[in-house]
Structure formats: C-alpha cells, structure tokens
Design a protein around this motif. Sequence first.
Motif, PDB file in Angstrom:
ATOM      1  N   LYS A  39       0.827  -1.207   0.000  1.00 29.13           N
ATOM      2  CA  LYS A  39       0.000   0.000   0.000  1.00 29.13           C
ATOM      3  C   LYS A  39       0.861   1.256   0.000  1.00 29.13           C
ATOM      4  O   LYS A  39       0.530   2.240  -0.672  1.00 29.13           O
ATOM      5  N   ILE A  40       1.946   1.229   0.752  1.00 27.31           N
ATOM      6  CA  ILE A  40       2.847   2.383   0.786  1.00 27.31           C
ATOM      7  C   ILE A  40       3.463   2.585  -0.594  1.00 27.31           C
ATOM      8  O   ILE A  40       3.455   3.692  -1.145  1.00 27.31           O
ATOM      9  N   GLU A  41       3.992   1.510  -1.154  1.00 27.86           N
ATOM     10  CA  GLU A  41       4.678   1.597  -2.447  1.00 27.86           C
ATOM     11  C   GLU A  41       3.734   2.007  -3.577  1.00 27.86           C
ATOM     12  O   GLU A  41       4.141   2.695  -4.516  1.00 27.86           O
ATOM     13  N   ALA A  42       2.482   1.628  -3.491  1.00 34.74           N
ATOM     14  CA  ALA A  42       1.510   1.945  -4.542  1.00 34.74           C
ATOM     15  C   ALA A  42       1.208   3.441  -4.627  1.00 34.74           C
ATOM     16  O   ALA A  42       0.719   3.918  -5.659  1.00 34.74           O
ATOM     17  N   VAL A  71       8.559  14.470  -3.025  1.00 33.42           N
ATOM     18  CA  VAL A  71       7.891  13.226  -2.604  1.00 33.42           C
ATOM     19  C   VAL A  71       8.931  12.225  -2.100  1.00 33.42           C
ATOM     20  O   VAL A  71       8.695  11.498  -1.135  1.00 33.42           O
ATOM     21  N   GLY A  72      10.090  12.217  -2.734  1.00 33.80           N
ATOM     22  CA  GLY A  72      11.177  11.325  -2.308  1.00 33.80           C
ATOM     23  C   GLY A  72      11.598  11.575  -0.874  1.00 33.80           C
ATOM     24  O   GLY A  72      11.891  10.639  -0.123  1.00 33.80           O
ATOM     25  N   LYS A  73      11.627  12.853  -0.479  1.00 31.80           N
ATOM     26  CA  LYS A  73      11.978  13.187   0.913  1.00 31.80           C
ATOM     27  C   LYS A  73      10.934  12.648   1.878  1.00 31.80           C
ATOM     28  O   LYS A  73      11.262  12.077   2.922  1.00 31.80           O
ATOM     29  N   GLU A  74       9.668  12.839   1.546  1.00 27.29           N
ATOM     30  CA  GLU A  74       8.582  12.341   2.410  1.00 27.29           C
ATOM     31  C   GLU A  74       8.596  10.809   2.482  1.00 27.29           C
ATOM     32  O   GLU A  74       8.395  10.227   3.538  1.00 27.29           O
ATOM     33  N   TYR A  75       8.816  10.184   1.345  1.00 27.78           N
ATOM     34  CA  TYR A  75       8.888   8.721   1.291  1.00 27.78           C
ATOM     35  C   TYR A  75      10.076   8.229   2.118  1.00 27.78           C
ATOM     36  O   TYR A  75       9.986   7.217   2.803  1.00 27.78           O
ATOM     37  N   GLY A  76      11.178   8.953   2.075  1.00 27.92           N
ATOM     38  CA  GLY A  76      12.368   8.593   2.850  1.00 27.92           C
ATOM     39  C   GLY A  76      12.095   8.593   4.346  1.00 27.92           C
ATOM     40  O   GLY A  76      12.552   7.708   5.076  1.00 27.92           O
ATOM     41  N   VAL A  77      11.345   9.600   4.814  1.00 21.10           N
ATOM     42  CA  VAL A  77      10.961   9.656   6.230  1.00 21.10           C
ATOM     43  C   VAL A  77      10.127   8.427   6.581  1.00 21.10           C
ATOM     44  O   VAL A  77      10.341   7.768   7.604  1.00 21.10           O
ATOM     45  N   LEU A  78       9.166   8.113   5.717  1.00 21.86           N
ATOM     46  CA  LEU A  78       8.301   6.962   5.937  1.00 21.86           C
ATOM     47  C   LEU A  78       9.099   5.650   5.900  1.00 21.86           C
ATOM     48  O   LEU A  78       8.866   4.753   6.714  1.00 21.86           O
ATOM     49  N   GLU A  79      10.036   5.565   4.977  1.00 24.75           N
ATOM     50  CA  GLU A  79      10.856   4.355   4.836  1.00 24.75           C
ATOM     51  C   GLU A  79      11.671   4.094   6.103  1.00 24.75           C
ATOM     52  O   GLU A  79      11.716   2.970   6.600  1.00 24.75           O
ATOM     53  N   ASN A 114       1.230   8.392  13.295  1.00 25.49           N
ATOM     54  CA  ASN A 114       1.447   9.821  13.049  1.00 25.49           C
ATOM     55  C   ASN A 114       2.280  10.040  11.784  1.00 25.49           C
ATOM     56  O   ASN A 114       1.996  10.953  11.008  1.00 25.49           O
ATOM     57  N   THR A 115       3.286   9.200  11.568  1.00 22.61           N
ATOM     58  CA  THR A 115       4.109   9.308  10.361  1.00 22.61           C
ATOM     59  C   THR A 115       3.272   9.012   9.128  1.00 22.61           C
ATOM     60  O   THR A 115       3.380   9.706   8.112  1.00 22.61           O
ATOM     61  N   PHE A 116       2.431   7.979   9.203  1.00 23.64           N
ATOM     62  CA  PHE A 116       1.538   7.645   8.088  1.00 23.64           C
ATOM     63  C   PHE A 116       0.579   8.805   7.793  1.00 23.64           C
ATOM     64  O   PHE A 116       0.317   9.120   6.635  1.00 23.64           O
ATOM     65  N   ILE A 117       0.032   9.403   8.838  1.00 25.96           N
ATOM     66  CA  ILE A 117      -0.907  10.516   8.657  1.00 25.96           C
ATOM     67  C   ILE A 117      -0.211  11.686   7.968  1.00 25.96           C
ATOM     68  O   ILE A 117      -0.764  12.285   7.037  1.00 25.96           O
ATOM     69  N   ASN A 118       1.003  12.007   8.401  1.00 24.13           N
ATOM     70  CA  ASN A 118       1.753  13.099   7.771  1.00 24.13           C
ATOM     71  C   ASN A 118       1.994  12.816   6.293  1.00 24.13           C
ATOM     72  O   ASN A 118       1.820  13.700   5.442  1.00 24.13           O
ATOM     73  N   ALA A 146      -5.232   5.050   9.775  1.00 23.77           N
ATOM     74  CA  ALA A 146      -5.888   4.484  10.956  1.00 23.77           C
ATOM     75  C   ALA A 146      -6.177   2.989  10.769  1.00 23.77           C
ATOM     76  O   ALA A 146      -5.918   2.179  11.667  1.00 23.77           O
ATOM     77  N   ASP A 147      -6.708   2.626   9.601  1.00 23.95           N
ATOM     78  CA  ASP A 147      -7.009   1.214   9.332  1.00 23.95           C
ATOM     79  C   ASP A 147      -5.745   0.363   9.324  1.00 23.95           C
ATOM     80  O   ASP A 147      -5.712  -0.725   9.897  1.00 23.95           O
ATOM     81  N   ILE A 148      -4.724   0.881   8.654  1.00 27.95           N
ATOM     82  CA  ILE A 148      -3.477   0.123   8.532  1.00 27.95           C
ATOM     83  C   ILE A 148      -2.846  -0.111   9.903  1.00 27.95           C
ATOM     84  O   ILE A 148      -2.462  -1.230  10.234  1.00 27.95           O
ATOM     85  N   THR A 149      -2.749   0.946  10.705  1.00 24.63           N
ATOM     86  CA  THR A 149      -2.085   0.791  12.006  1.00 24.63           C
ATOM     87  C   THR A 149      -2.911  -0.054  12.978  1.00 24.63           C
ATOM     88  O   THR A 149      -2.344  -0.756  13.805  1.00 24.63           O
ATOM     89  N   THR A 150      -4.228  -0.010  12.843  1.00 21.94           N
ATOM     90  CA  THR A 150      -5.065  -0.880  13.678  1.00 21.94           C
ATOM     91  C   THR A 150      -4.787  -2.350  13.356  1.00 21.94           C
ATOM     92  O   THR A 150      -4.610  -3.179  14.254  1.00 21.94           O
ATOM     93  N   LYS A 151      -4.720  -2.668  12.061  1.00 25.45           N
ATOM     94  CA  LYS A 151      -4.438  -4.046  11.656  1.00 25.45           C
ATOM     95  C   LYS A 151      -3.028  -4.474  12.058  1.00 25.45           C
ATOM     96  O   LYS A 151      -2.814  -5.611  12.488  1.00 25.45           O
TER      97      LYS A 151
END
Length: 193
Positions: A39-42, A71-79, A114-118, A146-151
């Motif tokens: 889902k993140i990669e998509a 977007v690469g910077k934001e993805y890097g934080v998430l990664e 919180n990182t996912f929400i950002n 929210a759904d992802i982190t709950t699962k």
Amino acid sequence: MKRYNLLIVLLLLIFNVTTAQKKNSPAADLSILKDTKSKIEATVPLVIKHLQAIATKEGDNNIVTNGKIAVGKEYGVLESEWYLYRNNMKNCILNNSSKKAKKCMDYHTQYLRNTFINYNNYISNLTRKNGYLGVEGDTKFEFKPADITTKLSEAYSNASDAAGRMKADQKREFLGQTMSDDNKLTPYAQLAQ
C-alpha cells in the motif's frame, strides 16, 4: 476415576484446539506487513502520474522533477520509520513481559500512525483537484493510516501471544521475519522511474 480422566482429556483437547487456532491465525504470521508495504509503495506511481499530468498541462517538466524530489523526501521519512517500527515492535516482544510489551507496542504503533498521517496528508494535498488548476479529478489512494495501524497493532498483539508460547530460539526466528527483505520498502528511486 474414569470420569476424571475423561474430563482431563476433554480439557486438554479444548486447550489444544484454541491454542492451535491462535497459532494458525492469519495475523500471527504477520502477513499484514507485506500488505502494508504494498500500500505504501503503490502511492508513489499515483503521485508521479498526477505530477506528470500537471507538467503536461503546464508544459513545464520542472513540476515533475521538483515534485519527485519532494515526494522522495517524504517517502524517505516513511521508509526509515517503517524500518524502525518493525525493529522496535520485534524488540518490544522479545525484551519485555507481555504487559510491558503491549505498552511498548502501543507507543511505537502510535508513532508510526502519526508518520503515516503526515505522509497521507502530504500526498493527498499534492494530488487534490484544487491543488493545481486545470487538472481533473482527485487521485484516490488505498492508504488509510488508521485502518493500517489498527491491523498492524492486532497482528503484533497476536504475534506477541504466539511468541509467548515459543522457546527463545523459535521466538527470535519467528519475530526475525519482520525484518526480512520481503517487508522492506522498495527504494524510492526504483519506484519513481
């Protein structure tokens, strides 16, 4: 005497059935990690497609170039947070009692959420219809923090229960799968081509 033996056998059977169900539950195998990774990669190709549409409309390829960098910077934080989350959750289970492990896991799940929400807010704002005039439609993402982190939280909770029934080596091997390359995010440079 036979009644007591029958009662013991029945209790053992019930215990084994319920334990086996927990061990074989889909969440206990942590398959949600691969789903989350997908889902993140998509999100990346969808964002780049939107940027390309804007660039084509405006006749300015710098929009795509600069957008990819941002977007690469934001993805890097998430990664990096995704890596830390998986490692921290593994360590929460391995190094704590079940009560402390739950508290530890809740903390790290909240931080990931919180990182996912950002990240979700960033890509949603970037691709919103009104974000750039002249480009039709909103880009829809299958990325709901929210759904992802709950699962994920449920999966790790079940994994913690399963790990509690394992010996130390089995536990390390079972939880070690969280850090496998299969669950590692594909580098942004590969996704953004």
